[in-house]
Scaffold this motif. Sequence first.
Motif, PDB file in Angstrom:
ATOM      1  N   THR A 237      71.595  44.282  45.455  1.00 25.75           N
ATOM      2  CA  THR A 237      71.862  45.151  44.301  1.00 25.75           C
ATOM      3  C   THR A 237      71.902  44.287  43.046  1.00 25.75           C
ATOM      4  N   THR A 238      71.839  44.932  41.890  1.00 29.26           N
ATOM      5  CA  THR A 238      71.859  44.172  40.635  1.00 29.26           C
ATOM      6  C   THR A 238      73.122  43.323  40.555  1.00 29.26           C
ATOM      7  N   SER A 239      74.234  43.893  40.959  1.00 30.87           N
ATOM      8  CA  SER A 239      75.471  43.124  40.813  1.00 30.87           C
ATOM      9  C   SER A 239      75.531  41.976  41.828  1.00 30.87           C
ATOM     10  N   GLN A 240      75.021  42.179  43.040  1.00 30.94           N
ATOM     11  CA  GLN A 240      74.967  41.073  44.023  1.00 30.94           C
ATOM     12  C   GLN A 240      74.034  39.964  43.525  1.00 30.94           C
ATOM     13  N   LEU A 241      72.913  40.387  42.954  1.00 35.73           N
ATOM     14  CA  LEU A 241      71.948  39.399  42.449  1.00 35.73           C
ATOM     15  C   LEU A 241      72.552  38.606  41.285  1.00 35.73           C
ATOM     16  N   ARG A 242      73.286  39.314  40.415  1.00 38.96           N
ATOM     17  CA  ARG A 242      73.926  38.621  39.284  1.00 38.96           C
ATOM     18  C   ARG A 242      74.907  37.583  39.810  1.00 38.96           C
ATOM     19  N   ASN A 243      75.697  37.961  40.802  1.00 37.32           N
ATOM     20  CA  ASN A 243      76.661  37.000  41.370  1.00 37.32           C
ATOM     21  C   ASN A 243      75.944  35.775  41.923  1.00 37.32           C
ATOM     22  N   LEU A 244      74.859  36.024  42.663  1.00 38.06           N
ATOM     23  CA  LEU A 244      74.118  34.912  43.270  1.00 38.06           C
ATOM     24  C   LEU A 244      73.598  33.949  42.192  1.00 38.06           C
ATOM     25  N   LEU A 245      72.980  34.510  41.157  1.00 34.51           N
ATOM     26  CA  LEU A 245      72.415  33.671  40.098  1.00 34.51           C
ATOM     27  C   LEU A 245      73.528  32.927  39.366  1.00 34.51           C
ATOM     28  N   ASP A 246      74.664  33.585  39.260  1.00 33.15           N
ATOM     29  CA  ASP A 246      75.811  32.988  38.594  1.00 33.15           C
ATOM     30  C   ASP A 246      76.378  31.814  39.405  1.00 33.15           C
ATOM     31  N   TRP A 247      76.520  32.000  40.723  1.00 37.06           N
ATOM     32  CA  TRP A 247      77.011  30.899  41.572  1.00 37.06           C
ATOM     33  C   TRP A 247      76.066  29.705  41.447  1.00 37.06           C
ATOM     34  N   ILE A 248      74.771  29.996  41.497  1.00 43.10           N
ATOM     35  CA  ILE A 248      73.784  28.909  41.430  1.00 43.10           C
ATOM     36  C   ILE A 248      73.883  28.205  40.075  1.00 43.10           C
ATOM     37  N   GLY A 249      73.946  29.002  39.004  1.00 48.12           N
ATOM     38  CA  GLY A 249      74.000  28.429  37.651  1.00 48.12           C
ATOM     39  C   GLY A 249      75.242  27.584  37.430  1.00 48.12           C
ATOM     40  N   ARG A 250      76.371  28.001  38.037  1.00 40.62           N
ATOM     41  CA  ARG A 250      77.608  27.250  37.830  1.00 40.62           C
ATOM     42  C   ARG A 250      77.711  26.028  38.743  1.00 40.62           C
ATOM     43  N   GLU A 273      65.928  46.029  35.345  1.00 37.34           N
ATOM     44  CA  GLU A 273      67.238  45.390  35.227  1.00 37.34           C
ATOM     45  C   GLU A 273      67.301  44.097  36.048  1.00 37.34           C
ATOM     46  N   LYS A 274      66.802  44.155  37.269  1.00 35.32           N
ATOM     47  CA  LYS A 274      66.843  42.954  38.124  1.00 35.32           C
ATOM     48  C   LYS A 274      65.945  41.854  37.561  1.00 35.32           C
ATOM     49  N   LEU A 275      64.760  42.247  37.130  1.00 36.63           N
ATOM     50  CA  LEU A 275      63.849  41.227  36.594  1.00 36.63           C
ATOM     51  C   LEU A 275      64.414  40.613  35.311  1.00 36.63           C
ATOM     52  N   LEU A 277      67.501  40.238  34.597  1.00 40.00           N
ATOM     53  CA  LEU A 277      68.551  39.329  35.061  1.00 40.00           C
ATOM     54  C   LEU A 277      67.950  37.976  35.467  1.00 40.00           C
ATOM     55  N   LEU A 278      66.885  38.022  36.251  1.00 45.30           N
ATOM     56  CA  LEU A 278      66.234  36.783  36.697  1.00 45.30           C
ATOM     57  C   LEU A 278      65.775  35.970  35.494  1.00 45.30           C
ATOM     58  N   ARG A 279      65.176  36.654  34.559  1.00 41.63           N
ATOM     59  CA  ARG A 279      64.661  35.960  33.371  1.00 41.63           C
ATOM     60  C   ARG A 279      65.810  35.346  32.576  1.00 41.63           C
ATOM     61  N   ASP A 280      66.898  36.128  32.406  1.00 44.38           N
ATOM     62  CA  ASP A 280      68.051  35.637  31.638  1.00 44.38           C
ATOM     63  C   ASP A 280      68.683  34.408  32.285  1.00 44.38           C
ATOM     64  N   TYR A 281      68.584  34.328  33.614  1.00 48.85           N
ATOM     65  CA  TYR A 281      69.172  33.172  34.309  1.00 48.85           C
ATOM     66  C   TYR A 281      68.177  32.023  34.462  1.00 48.85           C
ATOM     67  N   GLY A 282      67.046  32.111  33.823  1.00 50.35           N
ATOM     68  CA  GLY A 282      66.140  30.964  33.762  1.00 50.35           C
ATOM     69  C   GLY A 282      65.070  30.898  34.827  1.00 50.35           C
ATOM     70  N   VAL A 283      64.877  31.987  35.587  1.00 52.43           N
ATOM     71  CA  VAL A 283      63.821  31.966  36.607  1.00 52.43           C
ATOM     72  C   VAL A 283      62.458  31.884  35.919  1.00 52.43           C
ATOM     73  N   THR A 284      61.610  30.978  36.423  1.00 56.26           N
ATOM     74  CA  THR A 284      60.311  30.763  35.760  1.00 56.26           C
ATOM     75  C   THR A 284      59.135  31.307  36.571  1.00 56.26           C
ATOM     76  N   THR A 312      53.528  48.821  38.730  1.00 56.19           N
ATOM     77  CA  THR A 312      54.700  48.892  37.843  1.00 56.19           C
ATOM     78  C   THR A 312      55.436  47.554  37.853  1.00 56.19           C
ATOM     79  N   ALA A 313      55.618  46.976  39.066  1.00 63.38           N
ATOM     80  CA  ALA A 313      56.364  45.723  39.179  1.00 63.38           C
ATOM     81  C   ALA A 313      55.658  44.602  38.407  1.00 63.38           C
ATOM     82  N   VAL A 314      54.341  44.518  38.568  1.00 64.60           N
ATOM     83  CA  VAL A 314      53.605  43.442  37.886  1.00 64.60           C
ATOM     84  C   VAL A 314      53.656  43.651  36.368  1.00 64.60           C
ATOM     85  N   ALA A 315      53.558  44.895  35.926  1.00 57.79           N
ATOM     86  CA  ALA A 315      53.627  45.162  34.487  1.00 57.79           C
ATOM     87  C   ALA A 315      54.985  44.728  33.937  1.00 57.79           C
TER      88      ALA A 315
END
Length: 490
Positions: A237-250, A273-275, A277-284, A312-315
Motif C-alpha cells: 500500500t502507499t503507506s507501507q511503501l512510504r515506510n519502506l522508503l523511509d527506513w531505507i532513507g534513514r 501516488e506510489k510513483l 513517492l518513489l520519485r520523491d525518495y530519489g528512485v532513479t 497508463t503506468a508507462v505514461a
Amino acid sequence: MASYALECNLPGNIANMENMVRAADPEAVFTSGSADYRIEITISGTKQGLTCRGRIDGRKAAQVTFNDREIGDPRYGTDAFTQRQKEMVRKGVLVLLEKAGAPKLPWGILTGVRPSKLYHYLRDLGFSPAEVEERLGDQFMLVPEKAALLKAVGEVQRPFFQKVAGRISIYVGIPFCPTKCHYCSFASHPLTTHAHLVEGFLAALAYEIAEIGKALARLGFSPATLYIGGGTPTVLTTSQLRNLLDWIGRSFSLGELLEYTVEAGRPDTIDREKLKLLRDYGVTRVSVNPQTFNPRTLTRIGRKHTIEQLETAVALVRALDFPCLNMDMIIGLPGEREEDWDYTLEKLLAYQSENITLHTLAPKRAATWDFSQVKGEVAEERVANWLDTGRTRLGAAGYYPYYLYRQRRSVAGQENCGYTLPGWEGIYNILMMEERSTVLGLGGGGMSKWFEPVSFKVTRTPNPKCPATYRGRIKELVAEKVNMLLASVN
Ligand code: SF4
C-alpha cells in the motif's frame, strides 16, 4: 527419451559429462548398464598440451580425437589445468553428440548461468577481446553470434567493475505479488492467499534494514546501488511503501548512490501516488514489465493486467520524469507466433524505454504451470530467430547489450539479455550477474554475495523466501550478516 552410459578416465568427471549430455538432450537418463548410447572419454597429456580421445556407440557410432595446446599458454596459472581438462571432457562429449546427430548448441560447452564470467576471466588473464572471441568459438564451441554477443557485453561491463571497486550494493526483496503468474519461479507469494503475512514481514524487514544500516555506517560504507525487487514491491500500500522508503532513507547513506531501482513490474500495482513517492525518495530507475503486448497471451500466462494499464503506468513514469525506465519481455510464450513478436517489438520500441530486457521463456519446476501441457504451443524452432530479430531491431534503434545470463531449461538453449540506450546501463544487474563486488540481500529471498577481491571468491548467504520463516529467523539472519560484514573488512 534416450539413455546414456558414461565413462571417463579422469576421476570426478561423470557429473561433468552428464551436465553436457543434458544440455544437448534435456530428457536424457543415465545408467551404468546397457544404454542407447555409451560415451567414453579419455584425456591425456601434460601442462604443455592435452589430447582428448572419445567414442560414442549405440544408435549411432562415432569417434573423435583432438589436441589442445591452450593450457601451455603462459598466461594461465597453475590452477587452470584441472579446469582445462574438464572443458576438454565437455568438448569431447559435445563433438560426439553432434556427430551422432544432436543439434548444434548455441552456447557450445558453456552450460552455466553466467557465460560472461568466462569472458572476464580470460580478459583478466591478459587475452585481448579478439583473442577471447576466437577461443569462445574454437575451444568452447559457441556459435559466432553468441561469441560476438559475449564480447560486446563483456566490454561494456568492464569499466563498471572499476567504478564500484571496494563498494557494496544492496538488494531488498519484497516477496509478494497481486497474483502469481503461471510461469513464475521467483520468491513471490500472491496477496490473494498471503496478505496476512505482509505486516509481520515488514516489521522484520524494518529491523533488518535498521541493523544493517548501523553496521554499514560503523564501517563507513555507502551503497553504490540499491535495488528493491521481489515479487513486486509496488504491491505494498502507499503507506507501507512510504515506510519502506523511509527506513531505507534513514538507515543507509544514499548520497553516493549511482542508481536506485524499484521493480514495479506489474502495471496493475502502480498509481500516481506510489510513483510520486518513489520519485520523491530519489528512485532513479523503475521497471514496468509488459512481457508481451498480446492481450490473449497476458490472460494465458496469468498476468492479470491489461495493455491499457500498462500504457497508463508507462505514461505516469514518463510524466514524473524518472531518469530510467526498464521494460521486461519474454520470448517464446505459448501460443505466440511470428506476428505476435513483430507487433510486440513495434509497440515496445515506440516507448523508447532506456532499458529493455529480452528473456527467453524458461520452464521451471517451481512454476505453477505444468509445462508439459503447453510445450506443444511454444514455437521453439522460432525462438532463436526472434531473439536475432529483437537484437537487430533494438540495435537499429540505438540499443546495445550490457548484461546477460542463462537459465537452466531455457527454451531452445537461449539466453536472457539486457539492452540499453547509451549511458543507461542497469549497474546493479551487471554487478549481480558478474559478482565483482559484494551485494547484501535483505528481505524475502534476498541473496547476499560476499566478494573477496584477491581470490575473486564469492560466498552466498540466502534469506528465506518464505515471509513467515524470514520473520521467525530475522535476528539470526541479521547477526550472521553483521558478522560477515565485520569479517569482510578485517
Ligand atoms: S509479477 Fe513477476 S514476481 Fe510476481 S508472480 Fe509475476 S513473474 Fe512472479
